[in-house]
Design a protein around this motif. Sequence first.
Motif: not given
Length: 283
Positions: A268, A247, A176-178, A241
């Motif tokens: 996402s 992402a 997860d890119a958050r 994300c």
Amino acid sequence: MTPTTPPLIDAGALQDLIAAGAPLVILDTSFDLADTAAGERNHLEGHLPGALYVHLDRDLSAAKTGTNGRHPLPTREAFAATAGRFGIAPETRVVVYDRQGAMFAARAWWMLRWLGHAPVAVLDGGLPAWRRAGGALESGAVVSRAREPYPLREPLVGTVDAATLSARLGRGRLIDARAPERFRGEVEPLDAQAGHIPGALNRFFKDNLEADGRFKPAERLRAEFEPLLAAGSASQVTHYCGSGATACHNLLAMEIAGLPGAALYPGSWSEWSADPSRPVARS
């Protein structure tokens, strides 16, 4: 650029290409999630010479239904028409940039590779790096040399849909890119629920960058991503994300690190959390 185009190009190398008159399409993907007109306004005020403006909502996303996420992927056919409108053909060299540390440029880079387009690179450091290198800016709109729709080729990147992801939760590796606080479910300013997809690990996309907005060296990125890989294999990794944009930043960073082969879950968290029957994890 060649069929094995490196994922990044620095400002000096891009200046040399422009000075040499190399055939080139430059795309400005600058955007602001809080003010969706800001990127285009900023582009008109100043952009790299000849750069065309690409809007995240209009050009890099399909229509929203309420259940398919905030920036759903268009069909490959629809995006092929968009690429042709921007003058991109299979042999076209493309450089993409933004003002946000490649937050949106990475999405355009990934989508072009999704079409099967190899000669595309992200300007490392974006517009700020260009200015630091003494690069000039132009103002006003630029008219593209439109072509026929891009001829679809085998994708150079992979995708995973929500149904497939649901069926294989707990297998492979999900990243997860958050921001960490959103991943943990402490805040959720944009989507239906707070939290993350069960089993996911967190790799905030901004951790891919140096303080000046350029990407970390390949060896550092590799050292940071390798512990996140399932059985050491990038091909077992799926990135997501909030809406499928940042992402792509992690996918770009893995490509820089020499770890290609990971997939994107385009819908996402915004798609996943829109369905109350899907599981949600917090903390």
